[in-house]
Design an enzyme around this catalytic site. Sequence first.
Site, mmCIF file in Angstrom:
data_model
loop_
_atom_site.group_PDB
_atom_site.id
_atom_site.type_symbol
_atom_site.label_atom_id
_atom_site.label_comp_id
_atom_site.label_asym_id
_atom_site.label_seq_id
_atom_site.Cartn_x
_atom_site.Cartn_y
_atom_site.Cartn_z
ATOM 1 N N CYS A 333 -3.367 -2.247 5.856
ATOM 2 C CA CYS A 333 -3.195 -1.245 4.668
ATOM 3 C C CYS A 333 -2.521 0.075 5.401
ATOM 4 O O CYS A 333 -1.739 0.582 4.656
ATOM 5 C CB CYS A 333 -4.695 -0.759 4.284
ATOM 6 S SG CYS A 333 -5.986 -2.020 4.854
ATOM 7 N N ARG A 362 -8.228 -9.426 15.317
ATOM 8 C CA ARG A 362 -9.612 -8.685 15.613
ATOM 9 C C ARG A 362 -10.222 -9.453 16.496
ATOM 10 O O ARG A 362 -10.544 -10.428 16.614
ATOM 11 C CB ARG A 362 -10.440 -8.806 14.251
ATOM 12 C CG ARG A 362 -9.687 -7.947 13.239
ATOM 13 C CD ARG A 362 -10.519 -8.024 11.911
ATOM 14 N NE ARG A 362 -9.695 -7.333 10.750
ATOM 15 C CZ ARG A 362 -10.088 -7.279 9.431
ATOM 16 N NH1 ARG A 362 -11.322 -7.847 9.151
ATOM 17 N NH2 ARG A 362 -9.241 -6.866 8.661
ATOM 18 N N GLN A 380 -3.562 -12.676 6.424
ATOM 19 C CA GLN A 380 -4.175 -12.331 5.229
ATOM 20 C C GLN A 380 -3.159 -12.699 4.342
ATOM 21 O O GLN A 380 -1.855 -12.524 4.252
ATOM 22 C CB GLN A 380 -4.732 -10.879 5.152
ATOM 23 C CG GLN A 380 -5.878 -10.579 5.981
ATOM 24 C CD GLN A 380 -6.262 -9.353 5.819
ATOM 25 O OE1 GLN A 380 -5.178 -8.314 6.079
ATOM 26 N NE2 GLN A 380 -7.621 -8.816 6.190
ATOM 27 N N ASP A 382 -2.604 -10.484 2.049
ATOM 28 C CA ASP A 382 -2.855 -9.166 1.696
ATOM 29 C C ASP A 382 -2.125 -8.313 0.636
ATOM 30 O O ASP A 382 -0.974 -8.642 0.434
ATOM 31 C CB ASP A 382 -2.824 -8.228 3.231
ATOM 32 C CG ASP A 382 -3.822 -7.140 3.112
ATOM 33 O OD1 ASP A 382 -4.467 -7.105 2.021
ATOM 34 O OD2 ASP A 382 -3.836 -6.365 4.270
ATOM 35 N N HIS A 384 -1.720 -4.328 -1.473
ATOM 36 C CA HIS A 384 -2.333 -3.135 -2.032
ATOM 37 C C HIS A 384 -1.442 -2.755 -3.105
ATOM 38 O O HIS A 384 -0.416 -2.755 -3.331
ATOM 39 C CB HIS A 384 -2.149 -2.297 -0.458
ATOM 40 C CG HIS A 384 -2.855 -2.668 0.356
ATOM 41 N ND1 HIS A 384 -2.325 -3.524 1.514
ATOM 42 C CD2 HIS A 384 -4.072 -2.249 0.761
ATOM 43 C CE1 HIS A 384 -3.182 -3.705 2.238
ATOM 44 N NE2 HIS A 384 -4.439 -3.133 1.890
ATOM 45 N N LYS A 464 -16.707 -2.760 -3.990
ATOM 46 C CA LYS A 464 -15.630 -4.070 -3.715
ATOM 47 C C LYS A 464 -16.027 -5.192 -4.413
ATOM 48 O O LYS A 464 -17.676 -5.350 -4.616
ATOM 49 C CB LYS A 464 -15.439 -4.360 -2.278
ATOM 50 C CG LYS A 464 -16.600 -4.740 -1.496
ATOM 51 C CD LYS A 464 -16.180 -4.971 0.037
ATOM 52 C CE LYS A 464 -17.462 -5.079 0.890
ATOM 53 N NZ LYS A 464 -17.107 -5.303 2.175
ATOM 54 N N HIS A 510 -7.053 -2.501 -2.424
ATOM 55 C CA HIS A 510 -6.844 -3.743 -1.285
ATOM 56 C C HIS A 510 -7.272 -4.694 -2.289
ATOM 57 O O HIS A 510 -8.357 -4.928 -2.611
ATOM 58 C CB HIS A 510 -7.941 -3.358 -0.035
ATOM 59 C CG HIS A 510 -7.864 -1.934 0.671
ATOM 60 N ND1 HIS A 510 -7.412 -1.716 1.584
ATOM 61 C CD2 HIS A 510 -8.496 -0.809 0.028
ATOM 62 C CE1 HIS A 510 -7.575 -0.319 1.975
ATOM 63 N NE2 HIS A 510 -8.091 0.017 0.986
#
Length: 638
Positions: A333, A362, A380, A382, A384, A464, A510
């Site tokens: 992000c 992570r 991911q 991912d 946005h 979320k 997200h």
Amino acid sequence: MPKITLPDGSTREYENPVTVIEVAESIGPGLAKAALAGRVDGELVDSSTVISSDADLAIITERDSDGLAVIRHSCAHLMAQAVQRLFPKAQVTIGPVVEDGFFYDFAFSRAFTPEDLQAIEKVMGEIVKENLTVERSVMSRDEAVAMFTEMGEDYKVQIIESIPGDEDLSFYRQGEFIDLCRGPHVPATSSFKAFKLTSVAGAYWRGDASNEMLQRIHGTAWGSKKDLKLFLQRLEEAEKRDHRKLGRHLDLFHFQEEAPGMAFWHPKGWSIYQSVQRYMREVQDKNNYKEINTPQLVDYSLWEKSGHASKFADEMFSVESENRMYAIKPMNCPCHIQVFNQGLKSYRDLPLRLAEFGSCHRYEPSGSMHGLMRVRSFVQDDGHIFCTEEQIQAEVADFMTLLFAVYKDFGFDEVILRLSTRPEKRVGSDEVWDKSEQSLKDALNATGLPWELVPGEGAFYGPKIECSLKDCMGRVQQCGTIQVDFSTPGRLGAQYVAEDSSKQEPVMLHRAVLGSFERFIGILIEHYAGDMPAWLAPEQALILNITDKQNDYCRNFEESLKNKGFRVSTDLRNEKIGFKIREHTLQKIPYLLVVGDKEVENGTVAVRKRGGEDLGAMTFHEFCTLLNQDVASFGRGA
RNA sequence: GCUCGCAUAGCUCAGGCGGUAGAGCACUUCAUUGGUAAUGAAGAGGUCCUCGGUUCAACUCCGAGUGUGAGCACCA
């Protein structure tokens, strides 16, 4: 003079108040014997409950799913009683019903062993033979506290003290064993027909890691021995689907000590990975996402600004170079906001949808890692979405539509949906939270599917939706998500020029459909038990010769299929056809194409499907059509 | 991270009161050219996870570490 209405609509009148079991007896002795509990006006009660006014009544037996829950709950008590007979110093805590079984947590000076479990199971059997009556009683809080204090059951005292109000509490006694419980329970300990203790493990008192660890014994209980056997078989079958096992057998990936929680992808596994990625790239393009790519290593200061350093420092990998601290990105992000921040953005640019197959690292706690499902290095899908408050609802709705379409292509029809709402510690006004929670609720309702509300579990910056799938052992794995964020864009200076030429902060959504490629592929492997549908299969077809006379024909056929874009290879080894069929069937290749003299003569291949089905001889063109159709159907309905 | 368990050949697993180990499959070689789930024979393959301790001697016993399994906790 109660009038009882039964589920079939028939009614029975009684002179005096009656118990559930008396009603069952009046219907028939068989039912009375099978009765475990009752449902009076929708509420589950003991079979000894007295009904004194008109009511709807259903007699609950082991065939009822509620009946099974009653058996399991009572079986937890049975187990606790057995444990205390064997280990009088073990203290009881809680023992709820879970899917397919139950557990009970004990405080004890040492861990229980598998031998202990056997002994406990044996004593449980003895208590069943004793046929103890299970009796309900009521006590005041004070009496209850006094009783459990006297018994030395400190945990029970704590539980009672944490129950608000001074309403009376119900207790269930069987022989020397008594437990605080809402019930209902089976009428006697002879009601158990099939149970088994399955495992023992540690669990924190009250689910809090700062508390002491208790001993949790898991068990399962069923209405009949046959059901228990079926359940155990189901477990065995599920274990065969384990993606870690299949990953090895099908040569898809491996893990090794030097890189805990990080997969080494082998050619075949990587082929699946690439197929999934190609597909997602296409989906994102079609849905107006712009794909980007951002750095792996970013100066620590960015993570401080974004707020992640203060919250997740322990879980971030960091690197020092030339006296400068970097973090390997744990998420994408902040980087996406850097891209947004380049150039002045207008409200006309919104919604702006940025997507990245973002590699993240992570430092997950060692105990949390699990094959591909939870890793330390993952990618991911991912994305946005930068938008205005007004655009949130439409964007969330579009996303949910997209997500379901994707899941359908992957063959998933059952998705577990959950909405996590405002936590205690949060940023943003209640008004904004109201609005964003409502947008997510509307999007969920629009799906027409059931969803669960999880109050207080949202991120600090916004609520979320989580979309989860189940792994082969029934464990829920979160995959897709969409989260509303009113905070991070502001922290990292994202702005756009509004219609009135004022500068405004965009809202950031997200979102991820797969979540991580690693986890999603793990789920896929288990979902298909390794039988990947043709569009994902690393090898879609394999050409087998009977003798080396057909080698040239096989190679030409392979070449032609490869030119059509199919993933094909040949096995021209000097082995018997049965041997090769067996080997490649175990490798779960969708189509095996056998070529002997007959096929060479006719210009065909003999097509055998993965399941063993003989599709007969096909020309090159016919087989291409078949495979194309198969690939085009994705995993729908598979 | 916590509790408990596990770590032997590429894979699946045996094994031993402490005296350096075996099977099946896979692999290599030879023979075999065989029509839809295992052709036969021979051969090669192991620092018994790592580091310490006990011992004449440790793969085996003890301790620590690492990885891993189940569960718990965590999951931006």
